[in-house]
Design an enzyme around this catalytic site. Structure first.
Site, PDB file in Angstrom:
ATOM      1  N   TYR A   1      -1.316   2.954   6.384  1.00  0.00           N
ATOM      2  CA  TYR A   1      -2.747   2.779   6.047  1.00  0.00           C
ATOM      3  C   TYR A   1      -3.513   2.029   7.128  1.00  0.00           C
ATOM      4  CZ  TYR A   1      -0.353   3.190   1.540  1.00  0.00           C
ATOM      5  OH  TYR A   1       0.472   3.566   0.518  1.00  0.00           O
TER       6      TYR A   1
ATOM      7  N   CYS B   1      11.543   4.499  16.308  1.00  0.00           N
ATOM      8  CA  CYS B   1      11.079   5.412  17.357  1.00  0.00           C
ATOM      9  C   CYS B   1       9.847   6.187  16.914  1.00  0.00           C
ATOM     10  CB  CYS B   1      12.210   6.347  17.748  1.00  0.00           C
ATOM     11  SG  CYS B   1      13.621   5.410  18.326  1.00  0.00           S
TER      12      CYS B   1
ATOM     13  N   ARG C   1       3.101  -0.575   5.332  1.00  0.00           N
ATOM     14  CA  ARG C   1       1.639  -0.546   5.127  1.00  0.00           C
ATOM     15  C   ARG C   1       0.832  -0.398   6.426  1.00  0.00           C
ATOM     16  NH1 ARG C   1      -1.605  -3.655   2.972  1.00  0.00           N
ATOM     17  NH2 ARG C   1      -2.603  -2.047   1.739  1.00  0.00           N
TER      18      ARG C   1
ATOM     19  N   ARG D   1      -0.923  -5.280  -6.837  1.00  0.00           N
ATOM     20  CA  ARG D   1      -1.165  -6.041  -5.614  1.00  0.00           C
ATOM     21  C   ARG D   1      -1.620  -7.476  -5.898  1.00  0.00           C
ATOM     22  NH1 ARG D   1      -2.564  -3.245  -1.106  1.00  0.00           N
ATOM     23  NH2 ARG D   1      -3.274  -1.570  -2.471  1.00  0.00           N
TER      24      ARG D   1
HETATM   25  N1  LLP Z   1      -1.681   1.738 -12.159  1.00  0.00           N
HETATM   26  C1  LLP Z   1      -1.457   2.949 -11.603  1.00  0.00           C
HETATM   27  C2  LLP Z   1      -1.420   4.132 -12.467  1.00  0.00           C
HETATM   28  C3  LLP Z   1      -1.273   3.060 -10.221  1.00  0.00           C
HETATM   29  O1  LLP Z   1      -1.065   4.245  -9.675  1.00  0.00           O
HETATM   30  C4  LLP Z   1      -1.328   1.882  -9.413  1.00  0.00           C
HETATM   31  C5  LLP Z   1      -1.154   1.955  -7.980  1.00  0.00           C
HETATM   32  C6  LLP Z   1      -1.537   0.641 -10.049  1.00  0.00           C
HETATM   33  C7  LLP Z   1      -1.720   0.613 -11.422  1.00  0.00           C
HETATM   34  C8  LLP Z   1      -1.559  -0.662  -9.308  1.00  0.00           C
HETATM   35  O2  LLP Z   1      -2.594  -0.774  -8.395  1.00  0.00           O
HETATM   36  P1  LLP Z   1      -2.867  -2.173  -7.652  1.00  0.00           P
HETATM   37  O3  LLP Z   1      -3.322  -3.174  -8.663  1.00  0.00           O
HETATM   38  O4  LLP Z   1      -1.586  -2.597  -7.000  1.00  0.00           O
HETATM   39  O5  LLP Z   1      -3.907  -1.843  -6.661  1.00  0.00           O
HETATM   40  N2  LLP Z   1       1.034   1.676  -1.430  1.00  0.00           N
HETATM   41  C9  LLP Z   1      -0.377   1.380  -1.456  1.00  0.00           C
HETATM   42  C10 LLP Z   1      -0.887   1.196  -2.823  1.00  0.00           C
HETATM   43  C11 LLP Z   1      -0.674   2.401  -3.702  1.00  0.00           C
HETATM   44  C12 LLP Z   1      -1.099   2.153  -5.105  1.00  0.00           C
HETATM   45  C13 LLP Z   1      -0.705   3.278  -5.974  1.00  0.00           C
HETATM   46  N3  LLP Z   1      -1.009   3.078  -7.346  1.00  0.00           N
HETATM   47  C14 LLP Z   1      -0.637   0.143  -0.577  1.00  0.00           C
HETATM   48  O6  LLP Z   1       0.304  -0.409  -0.014  1.00  0.00           O
HETATM   49  O7  LLP Z   1      -1.797  -0.253  -0.421  1.00  0.00           O
END
Ligand code: LLP
Length: 411
Positions: free
Chosen positions: A328, A354, A324, A288
């Site tokens: 969430y 829908c 998102r 992110r």
């Molecule tokens: N490493 C692993 C093993 C992960 O499962 C994830 C995210 C990351 C790194 C990266 O995390 P970040 O830095 O992006 O927070 N779809 C959700 C987020 C799901 C994250 C899943 N794992 C959203 O839109 O908020």
């Protein structure tokens, strides 16, 4: 106090600009809805992250961008050109990372359900590590490595049993979650000599959740990992602190969000307890933080309607393009592409799908809006296009980038 939006968006002129380009001009050429990325912002985010690591004296940082946030090949190659690697969680992502010519030495492979085929692919590609999440998976890794006659590089993903303050759907570091293994189970696995005949223990990893704004659980989890590392007598190549650094989606109060500088200080401080692993690298898996800011979703209002005191702006992007808010209840800033003066109203910004949850904003203060007006949904570069689907048999918003040469590329 509300802040004005930051790069790549610029509100200083009546027409909203993205990397210096007027969006009102762009939407005459490109059909909505579409994702638009900024090369500059993408690179800036990566560089800020690296600079923060350097200023906290993190030794040998390796950034493995979490491909799930945005696996667009252009984006992956661009990050690769800056020295970035990848955190992958499926055969598809592993293939993408390799096809984009990322350094296999900077690719990690996480996930609780790796199949034998995926494990074999990772072993043959000789990536930095397969981040193993259970004893049962380790048995499959060892058997596959034996069959291939190649030693597998393995890091054990720990579940540090911490309570993370974030949305419950993206919290991953407690024993009720399917991820990683408890420290004692990892210790038992490490002691099982048979399993290591065909594998090298190269590291330990954690990933406790996403959109982390409070770093106390991160600190605790790193200390737990360091404790296990200190009991390992063979040299480790790296400790992997996972991803999770959050961003300020509401653009309200940045002090509530952990800056990369603060985050790196917490990482550095808590890695200090590491005793016997000279020169060990620190792997980061941000998704992110690197990609969210660089992207917007551009969408046009198909029509408006009212329902007594409710005003709906019905746009041409849906939860199939950007999930998102539906999944969430996530907040994303929304801006009209031309500045309107005067009264604002509370709008429900909804899509065409829908489902009632196909809603990008509830009761959002926006100016007077009408059919044909264009809105941007901000900070959609991460977990935007990558989570899109063809639900309702809809096409998915295409992706474009504004390069540092001010070219607009379809990617
Ligand atoms: N490493 C692993 C093993 C992960 O499962 C994830 C995210 C990351 C790194 C990266 O995390 P970040 O830095 O992006 O927070 N779809 C959700 C987020 C799901 C994250 C899943 N794992 C959203 O839109 O908020």
């Amino acid at each position: 106090m509300k802040k004005t939006a930051r790069a790549p968006l610029d509100f200083s002129t009546p027409d909203l600009q993205f990397d210096g380009l007027k969006l009102s001009n762009l939407v005459q050429e490109i059909e909505t809805p579409f994702y638009l990325y900024s090369e500059k912002t993408l690179k800036d985010q990566y560089q800020t992250f690296m600079n923060a690591a350097a200023s906290a004296n993190i030794q040998n940082p390796i950034v493995c961008f979490a491909l799930k946030a945005n696996p667009n090949p252009w984006l992956v190659k661009t990050l690769g050109s800056m020295g970035c690697g990848a955190d992958t969680v499926s055969g598809g992502e592993l293939t993408r990372a390799l096809e984009c010519e990322l350094d296999p030495n900077k690719i990690v492979f996480s996930g609780v359900a790796k199949t034998q085929k995926e494990i074999a692919k990772a072993i043959k590609a000789n990536i930095l590590s397969i981040n193993v999440e259970s004893m049962e998976e380790m048995e499959m890794v060892a058997a596959t490595a034996k069959e291939l006659g190649i030693k597998a590089n393995v890091a054990l993903r720990l579940n540090p049993k911490v309570n993370v303050i974030t949305h419950k759907h993206i919290s991953t570091g407690n024993k009720s979650h399917k991820f990683g293994m408890l420290s004692n189970d990892a210790r038992a696995l490490i002691a099982n000599k048979d399993l290591w005949q065909h594998a090298n223990l190269v590291g330990l990893s954690i990933h406790i959740g996403s959109q982390l704004t409070d770093l106390s659980a991160t600190a605790q989890a790193i200390r737990e990992m360091v404790g296990v590392a200190n009991e390992i007598s063979t040299p480790l190549k790296f400790l992997d602190v996972g991803g999770g650094l959050g961003i300020d989606y509401a653009m309200e109060d940045e002090s509530k969000i952990s800056s990369p500088e603060k985050y790196m200080q917490v990482v550095a401080e808590n890695l200090k307890g590491l005793k016997n692993h000279e020169g060990v690298a620190t792997v980061f898996e941000p998704g992110r933080y690197i990609a969210a800011r660089c992207g917007v979703l551009v969408t046009r209002i198909v029509r408006t309607k009212t329902s007594e005191d409710y005003r709906f702006a019905i746009v041409d992007a849906g939860m199939n393009d950007f999930a998102r808010p539906a999944i969430y209840d996530a907040h994303h800033e929304i801006y009209p592409i031309t500045k309107a003066q005067g009264e604002t109203f509370k709008w429900e910004v909804v899509g065409p799908i829908c489902e009632t949850t196909d809603c990008f904003a509830k009761g959002r203060e926006l100016p007077s809006l009408k059919a044909g007006d264009v809105l941007v949904i901000a900070d959609t570069g991460a977990y935007g296009r990558s989570m899109a689907s063809h639900y309702n048999l809809r096409d998915i918003a295409l992706e474009y980038v504004i390069t540092n040469k001010n070219e607009i590329l379809k990617i």
